[in-house]
Scaffold this motif. Structure first.
Motif, PDB file in Angstrom:
ATOM      1  N   SER A 187       0.817  -1.216   0.000  1.00 48.15           N
ATOM      2  CA  SER A 187       0.000   0.000   0.000  1.00 48.15           C
ATOM      3  C   SER A 187       0.846   1.259   0.000  1.00 48.15           C
ATOM      4  CB  SER A 187      -0.932   0.009   1.213  1.00 48.15           C
ATOM      5  OG  SER A 187      -0.184  -0.003   2.420  1.00 48.15           O
ATOM      6  N   ASN A 188       2.091   1.152   0.508  1.00 49.00           N
ATOM      7  CA  ASN A 188       2.966   2.321   0.559  1.00 49.00           C
ATOM      8  C   ASN A 188       4.420   1.913   0.378  1.00 49.00           C
ATOM      9  OD1 ASN A 188       0.596   2.847   2.697  1.00 49.00           O
ATOM     10  ND2 ASN A 188       1.184   4.830   1.806  1.00 49.00           N
ATOM     11  N   LEU A 189       5.139   2.713  -0.389  1.00 50.23           N
ATOM     12  CA  LEU A 189       6.590   2.587  -0.515  1.00 50.23           C
ATOM     13  C   LEU A 189       7.207   3.883  -0.007  1.00 50.23           C
ATOM     14  CD1 LEU A 189       9.211   1.215  -1.691  1.00 50.23           C
ATOM     15  CD2 LEU A 189       8.704   2.473  -3.805  1.00 50.23           C
ATOM     16  N   TYR A 190       8.254   3.767   0.826  1.00 49.01           N
ATOM     17  CA  TYR A 190       8.925   4.932   1.389  1.00 49.01           C
ATOM     18  C   TYR A 190      10.409   4.877   1.044  1.00 49.01           C
ATOM     19  CZ  TYR A 190       4.799   5.884   4.260  1.00 49.01           C
ATOM     20  OH  TYR A 190       3.512   6.176   4.682  1.00 49.01           O
ATOM     21  N   ALA A 191      10.979   6.050   0.839  1.00 46.59           N
ATOM     22  CA  ALA A 191      12.429   6.184   0.696  1.00 46.59           C
ATOM     23  C   ALA A 191      12.978   6.914   1.905  1.00 46.59           C
ATOM     24  CB  ALA A 191      12.773   6.941  -0.582  1.00 46.59           C
ATOM     25  N   ILE A 234       8.368  -0.457   3.326  1.00 42.81           N
ATOM     26  CA  ILE A 234       7.057  -0.729   2.746  1.00 42.81           C
ATOM     27  C   ILE A 234       6.015  -0.967   3.834  1.00 42.81           C
ATOM     28  CG2 ILE A 234       7.872  -1.687   0.561  1.00 42.81           C
ATOM     29  CD1 ILE A 234       7.452  -4.502   1.798  1.00 42.81           C
ATOM     30  N   ILE A 235       4.782  -0.662   3.514  1.00 46.03           N
ATOM     31  CA  ILE A 235       3.625  -1.159   4.261  1.00 46.03           C
ATOM     32  C   ILE A 235       2.972  -2.197   3.359  1.00 46.03           C
ATOM     33  CG2 ILE A 235       1.389  -0.623   5.272  1.00 46.03           C
ATOM     34  CD1 ILE A 235       2.404   2.165   5.887  1.00 46.03           C
ATOM     35  N   ALA A 279      12.902  -3.405  15.595  1.00 48.79           N
ATOM     36  CA  ALA A 279      14.009  -2.956  14.753  1.00 48.79           C
ATOM     37  C   ALA A 279      13.649  -3.056  13.280  1.00 48.79           C
ATOM     38  CB  ALA A 279      15.265  -3.785  15.037  1.00 48.79           C
ATOM     39  N   LEU A 280      12.850  -4.059  12.928  1.00 45.96           N
ATOM     40  CA  LEU A 280      12.445  -4.238  11.537  1.00 45.96           C
ATOM     41  C   LEU A 280      11.532  -3.112  11.063  1.00 45.96           C
ATOM     42  CD1 LEU A 280      12.352  -6.065   8.972  1.00 45.96           C
ATOM     43  CD2 LEU A 280      10.321  -7.125   9.979  1.00 45.96           C
ATOM     44  N   GLN A 294       7.774  -1.675   7.194  1.00 47.75           N
ATOM     45  CA  GLN A 294       8.841  -2.658   7.277  1.00 47.75           C
ATOM     46  C   GLN A 294      10.056  -2.102   6.547  1.00 47.75           C
ATOM     47  OE1 GLN A 294       7.380  -6.685   6.283  1.00 47.75           O
ATOM     48  NE2 GLN A 294       5.324  -5.814   6.310  1.00 47.75           N
ATOM     49  N   LYS A 295      11.143  -1.891   7.282  1.00 44.55           N
ATOM     50  CA  LYS A 295      12.349  -1.319   6.685  1.00 44.55           C
ATOM     51  C   LYS A 295      13.130  -2.395   5.936  1.00 44.55           C
ATOM     52  CE  LYS A 295      13.893   0.297  10.575  1.00 44.55           C
ATOM     53  NZ  LYS A 295      14.734   0.989  11.583  1.00 44.55           N
ATOM     54  N   LEU A 296      13.570  -2.049   4.746  1.00 44.67           N
ATOM     55  CA  LEU A 296      14.320  -2.989   3.911  1.00 44.67           C
ATOM     56  C   LEU A 296      15.806  -2.694   3.984  1.00 44.67           C
ATOM     57  CD1 LEU A 296      11.928  -3.019   0.818  1.00 44.67           C
ATOM     58  CD2 LEU A 296      11.768  -4.290   2.967  1.00 44.67           C
TER      59      LEU A 296
END
Length: 565
Positions: A187-191, A234-235, A279-280, A294-296
């Motif tokens: 639903s969401n992508l973040y930088a 991402i969500i 932490a994730l 969720q951090k990649l």
């Protein structure tokens, strides 16, 4: 050469799959299986350890042993999984059944005897292989809503018997009992800009990136224009074909220019790793907005075994004269996949959105012991308490200690001390260090020596010394004083405590201890007359409740009963 071999293994098979038996176990319910929660789902302070199986929105469904074995453990708790049965199987796995209403037959009889032997509702028992054997498909319990359950369902797990690592039930053939043809939803992508000089699309804060659906069903992200080190988040969630509720995704993999740089799969992990969920995810944003990104990437790395990465830890360095294409694949267990292409370009953009200002007067180094003290208050963070270095707001005003706020997650306990000579000797055992949240003060186990009060906690925030001299409250919905209860099957009273909370509760009929089951969600204590303690004629009831600092209340009444009715 070693690096090339590692890269080959990493890119060709991100996660090795163990060989789990597919047809050994039967379903624990005799209705079609539907999930209300799946393995690895992101929960507060933990990953979900199994399946939450729907039970038609009611209690009392039959629960069966999924294979031959023996009951190895039974735990009855007012929190967590509530009433729980553990069965060890000869193939090296353990099945777990939680939130039960009650066990059945000889198992329930043994539980009831143990309650009365130990004179406690909360009990835990361990068994040897020959003490309580069960057969595949044997009725062992009925489903319920006990413990921390938010509605009737069966919590079901598989564990490795020796290591106690929890394992995704899908690996044991449970995928064949459900249907999922739907792709996961991102639903969401973040930088994320990951150093002080980096901007991403004019922002020094995490910024959402728009996604466009392509004709082939994949997604194309808007260009990410940055300089320096960045990461993605991402969500994401997944639906199956029948449950109609959001579940967690199974597999995430991020590549850059064809090279896998970060991924994780919810296959198996240990209970010691549970808290790494903080932490994730972007914990700060979660506490502010309840959204779990969720951090990649890992900055710095942490020891969560499901994560597989290369030397970059998922961090992408955007350099001049270099255009990158990142590929993100998010999959469910059935192989349904959502693919996203993310173009990344270098440019020195002006900063429009600056970093969020943080009120802070100290620095915490996560890898070192840290001690801070002011006005007879102190806090000690052992090395490894936190995942990251951060700027700490530490202060004392009006007898309230501020230890930053709960936007920074702690992985392990830290120690708070507060010194005060304001309390007389006879009240010192009623004093505790409480956390202030939403106008309320929550209890923490506190030790006192020479007017110094000490507690160990895992949550940053505001703390103060609190005095609790108020006894718990015991109520009965409708008076039974002198009344006949011939047709009642059970007896109920409600208990509550406004400050330090309930520590113990005991009921007595005619001077004999009786089992009173406690539901912490409703505050009800329930005694079942079928236990056989009630007598013909007059019965004297006594209930004693003690809070966490020793204040106690006693409720007494009497009633009549004719057992032959």
């Amino acid at each position: 050469m070693k690096f090339s071999f590692f890269l080959l293994v990493f890119t060709t098979t991100l996660f090795a799959q163990a060989d789990y038996p597919k047809n050994y176990f039967c379903p624990p319910l005799d209705i079609p299986l539907q999930l209300s929660g799946n393995f690895g789902e992101l929960r507060p302070n933990h990953f979900h350890a199994g399946f939450d199986l729907k039970t038609l929105q009611k209690e009392g469904l039959n629960v069966y042993a999924v294979a031959d074995g023996y009951v190895s453990r039974i735990k009855i708790s007012t929190f967590g999984n509530g009433k729980t049965i553990y069965i060890d199987h000869p193939n090296g796995f353990t099945s777990v059944y939680g939130h039960l209403q009650k066990a059945t037959d000889s198992i329930e009889s043994f539980i009831k005897k143990t309650h009365y032997k130990e004179k406690s509702f909360e009990i835990e028992m361990y068994f040897k292989p020959n003490e309580m054997p069960v057969k595949k498909g044997q009725l062992i319990a009925v489903s319920g809503n006990t413990g921390a359950s938010e509605g009737p369902h069966l919590h079901f797990e598989f564990r490795d018997t020796k290591t106690e690592k929890i394992i995704n039930p899908m690996f044991f053939g449970f995928d064949a009992l459900m249907k999922d043809t739907k792709k996961p939803i991102v639903s969401n992508l973040y930088a994320y800009p990951l150093d002080s000089k980096t901007t991403v699309n004019h922002s020094q804060r995490p910024i959402p990136i728009n996604l466009s659906l392509q004709k082939d069903g994949t997604y194309l992200a808007d260009r990410v224009i940055a300089n320096g080190k960045i990461g993605f988040g991402i969500i994401a969630y997944d639906y199956d074909d029948v449950s109609f509720n959001k579940n967690g995704v199974f597999d995430v993999n991020l590549s850059c220019n064809g090279k896998s740089i970060f991924g994780y799969q919810f296959n198996t992990y240990s209970f010691d790793e549970m808290r790494y969920v903080n932490a994730l995810i972007d914990y700060s944003l979660y506490k502010k907005s309840s959204q779990r990104i969720q951090k990649l990437f890992m900055n710095p790395p942490y020891n969560l075994s499901i994560i597989k990465t290369d030397e970059t830890n998922g961090i992408i360095t955007v350099l001049p004269n270099l255009t990158s294409v990142c590929s993100l694949n998010v999959s469910d267990y059935y192989g349904n996949k959502t693919a996203i292409s993310i173009p990344v370009e270098y440019d020195l953009l002006s900063t429009i959105i600056e970093k969020e200002a943080i009120v802070a007067n100290y620095v915490v180094k996560a890898s070192k012991d840290c001690f801070f003290e002011k006005d007879k208050c102190s806090v000690f963070f052992p090395a490894g308490t936190f995942y990251n270095d951060f700027n700490l707001n530490f202060d004392v005003k009006n007898n309230v200690l501020t230890v930053h706020d709960d936007t920074v997650p702690a992985h392990t306990n830290f120690t708070i001390t507060m010194e005060s000579d304001s309390y007389p000797t006879d009240l010192k055992d009623k004093v505790f260090i409480g956390r202030i949240e939403g106008g309320r003060v929550s209890y923490n186990t506190t030790r006192e020596k020479n007017n110094v009060y000490e507690t160990r906690v895992k949550t940053l925030g505001q703390y103060k010394l609190a005095l609790d001299t108020i006894a718990p409250v015991i109520r009965i919905a409708k008076s039974i004083e002198g009344k006949r209860l011939d047709n009642q099957k059970r007896l109920q009273v409600s208990i509550s405590d406004s400050l330090s909370g309930i520590k113990s509760y005991n009921g007595y009929l005619n001077g004999k201890w009786i089992l009173m089951e406690y539901d912490n969600k409703t505050g009800l204590l329930t005694h079942d007359f079928s236990d056989g303690i009630v007598v013909d004629g007059d019965n004297e009831l006594k209930v004693v409740v003690v809070d966490s600092v020793g204040n106690s209340s006693i409720f007494e009444t009497h009633f009549q009963r004719n057992q032959k009715q």
